[in-house]
Design a protein around this motif. Structure first.
Motif, PDB file in Angstrom:
ATOM      1  N   ASN A  33       0.855  -1.133  -0.015  1.00 16.05           N
ATOM      2  CA  ASN A  33       0.034  -0.108  -0.084  1.00 16.05           C
ATOM      3  C   ASN A  33       0.930   1.177  -0.057  1.00 16.05           C
ATOM      4  O   ASN A  33       0.574   2.162  -0.687  1.00 16.05           O
ATOM      5  CB  ASN A  33      -0.831   0.080   1.233  1.00 16.05           C
ATOM      6  CG  ASN A  33      -2.122  -1.012   0.998  1.00 16.05           C
ATOM      7  OD1 ASN A  33      -2.536  -1.276  -0.132  1.00 16.05           O
ATOM      8  ND2 ASN A  33      -2.764  -1.368   2.354  1.00 16.05           N
ATOM      9  N   SER A  74       1.305   4.010  -3.348  1.00 18.48           N
ATOM     10  CA  SER A  74       0.879   5.513  -2.934  1.00 18.48           C
ATOM     11  C   SER A  74       1.891   6.021  -3.530  1.00 18.48           C
ATOM     12  O   SER A  74       1.953   7.230  -4.116  1.00 18.48           O
ATOM     13  CB  SER A  74       0.635   5.666  -1.452  1.00 18.48           C
ATOM     14  OG  SER A  74      -0.530   4.812  -1.089  1.00 18.48           O
ATOM     15  N   HIS A  75       3.338   5.478  -3.273  1.00 18.25           N
ATOM     16  CA  HIS A  75       4.468   6.141  -3.599  1.00 18.25           C
ATOM     17  C   HIS A  75       4.267   6.261  -5.080  1.00 18.25           C
ATOM     18  O   HIS A  75       4.786   7.476  -5.790  1.00 18.25           O
ATOM     19  CB  HIS A  75       5.598   5.376  -3.120  1.00 18.25           C
ATOM     20  CG  HIS A  75       7.139   6.039  -3.942  1.00 18.25           C
ATOM     21  ND1 HIS A  75       7.756   6.955  -3.063  1.00 18.25           N
ATOM     22  CD2 HIS A  75       7.783   5.662  -4.711  1.00 18.25           C
ATOM     23  CE1 HIS A  75       8.888   7.179  -3.930  1.00 18.25           C
ATOM     24  NE2 HIS A  75       8.888   6.359  -4.895  1.00 18.25           N
ATOM     25  N   LEU A 111       2.020   6.316  -7.257  1.00 22.02           N
ATOM     26  CA  LEU A 111       0.981   7.258  -7.719  1.00 22.02           C
ATOM     27  C   LEU A 111       1.229   8.633  -7.448  1.00 22.02           C
ATOM     28  O   LEU A 111       0.906   9.472  -8.387  1.00 22.02           O
ATOM     29  CB  LEU A 111      -0.546   6.885  -6.987  1.00 22.02           C
ATOM     30  CG  LEU A 111      -1.163   5.570  -7.429  1.00 22.02           C
ATOM     31  CD1 LEU A 111      -2.218   5.525  -6.540  1.00 22.02           C
ATOM     32  CD2 LEU A 111      -1.411   5.700  -8.745  1.00 22.02           C
ATOM     33  N   ARG A 112       2.168   9.073  -6.680  1.00 22.91           N
ATOM     34  CA  ARG A 112       2.485  10.405  -6.320  1.00 22.91           C
ATOM     35  C   ARG A 112       3.407  10.886  -7.577  1.00 22.91           C
ATOM     36  O   ARG A 112       3.732  11.991  -7.733  1.00 22.91           O
ATOM     37  CB  ARG A 112       3.116  10.470  -5.050  1.00 22.91           C
ATOM     38  CG  ARG A 112       2.164  10.241  -3.960  1.00 22.91           C
ATOM     39  CD  ARG A 112       2.789  11.171  -2.755  1.00 22.91           C
ATOM     40  NE  ARG A 112       4.118  10.239  -2.163  1.00 22.91           N
ATOM     41  CZ  ARG A 112       3.979   9.242  -1.395  1.00 22.91           C
ATOM     42  NH1 ARG A 112       2.693   8.940  -0.900  1.00 22.91           N
ATOM     43  NH2 ARG A 112       4.987   8.755  -1.055  1.00 22.91           N
TER      44      ARG A 112
END
Length: 206
Positions: free
Chosen positions: A75, A79-80, A82-83
């Protein structure tokens, strides 16, 4: 005097040390797969470890520790990814990769092509595929490479084992097709066809 009972913080730290001892190398590999830049990879790994330590305050053993560790780590890594908007735009889903590899028909493809590649070539093929995948498909492939079975992967990702098995089969098929493509010479690589000359041609009938 008897030793004082362990506090919740003590138990959290004990679980974290247990998790790192068992899965630390896998977390390192995960960071490498998600981030190519060395400095950013160190930051990502630090974020994963912090999130894992913090999450273990609520770990209640209703799932395996391995499932918990991989779920938290992936997770954070997703998230990393997607940034990083530029990097995210370069990634595609399994459907697109599968469509792009359709030129190599399954009937002409040896199921052992990937195994026949040398180790360096195989690692390069895998790394290229992992780098192209969007986060959910990348996560599934990385868990498979960590030798989790379909049931365990499904527990981490919230998918049914049947769904996981289907995706793994499709990913392996894409990789095998790429292996085939790698072995098929392009026109510029193909050896030139020698045209018959007077010296090599059979004599014309009189």
């Amino acid at each position: 005097m008897p030793d004082p009972a362990p506090t919740a913080r003590d138990e959290q730290s004990r679980r974290y040390e247990e998790a790192v001892a068992a899965f630390g190398p896998a977390l390192d590999r995960l960071a490498v797969a998600y981030e190519r830049d060395a400095e950013r990879r160190k930051d990502l790994l630090q974020d994963i470890h912090f999130a894992l330590w913090r999450s273990l305050a609520t770990f209640d053993s209703r799932c395996a520790l391995r499932t918990w560790v991989y779920r938290v780590a992936h997770n954070v890594a997703a998230s990393h990814a997607l940034r990083d908007h530029r990097r995210a735009r370069e990634c595609v889903g399994l459907d697109a990769l599968e469509a792009a590899s359709m030129a190599f028909d399954e009937d002409t493809m040896s199921s052992r092509l990937v195994e026949q590649l040398d180790d360096d070539r195989r690692r390069a093929q895998l790394a290229a595929l992992i780098a192209q995948l969007i986060a959910p498909d990348r996560q599934l492939l990385l868990l498979y490479l960590e030798e989790l079975n379909a049931t365990a992967i499904g527990e981490v990702m919230g998918l049914s084992p049947a769904n996981v098995a289907t995706k793994i089969h499709r990913l392996k098929r894409v990789l095998a097709r790429r292996a085939l493509a790698d072995r098929v010479p392009t026109p510029s690589q193909a050896a030139p066809v020698a045209l018959p000359t007077a010296a090599t041609s059979p004599s014309a009938p009189k």
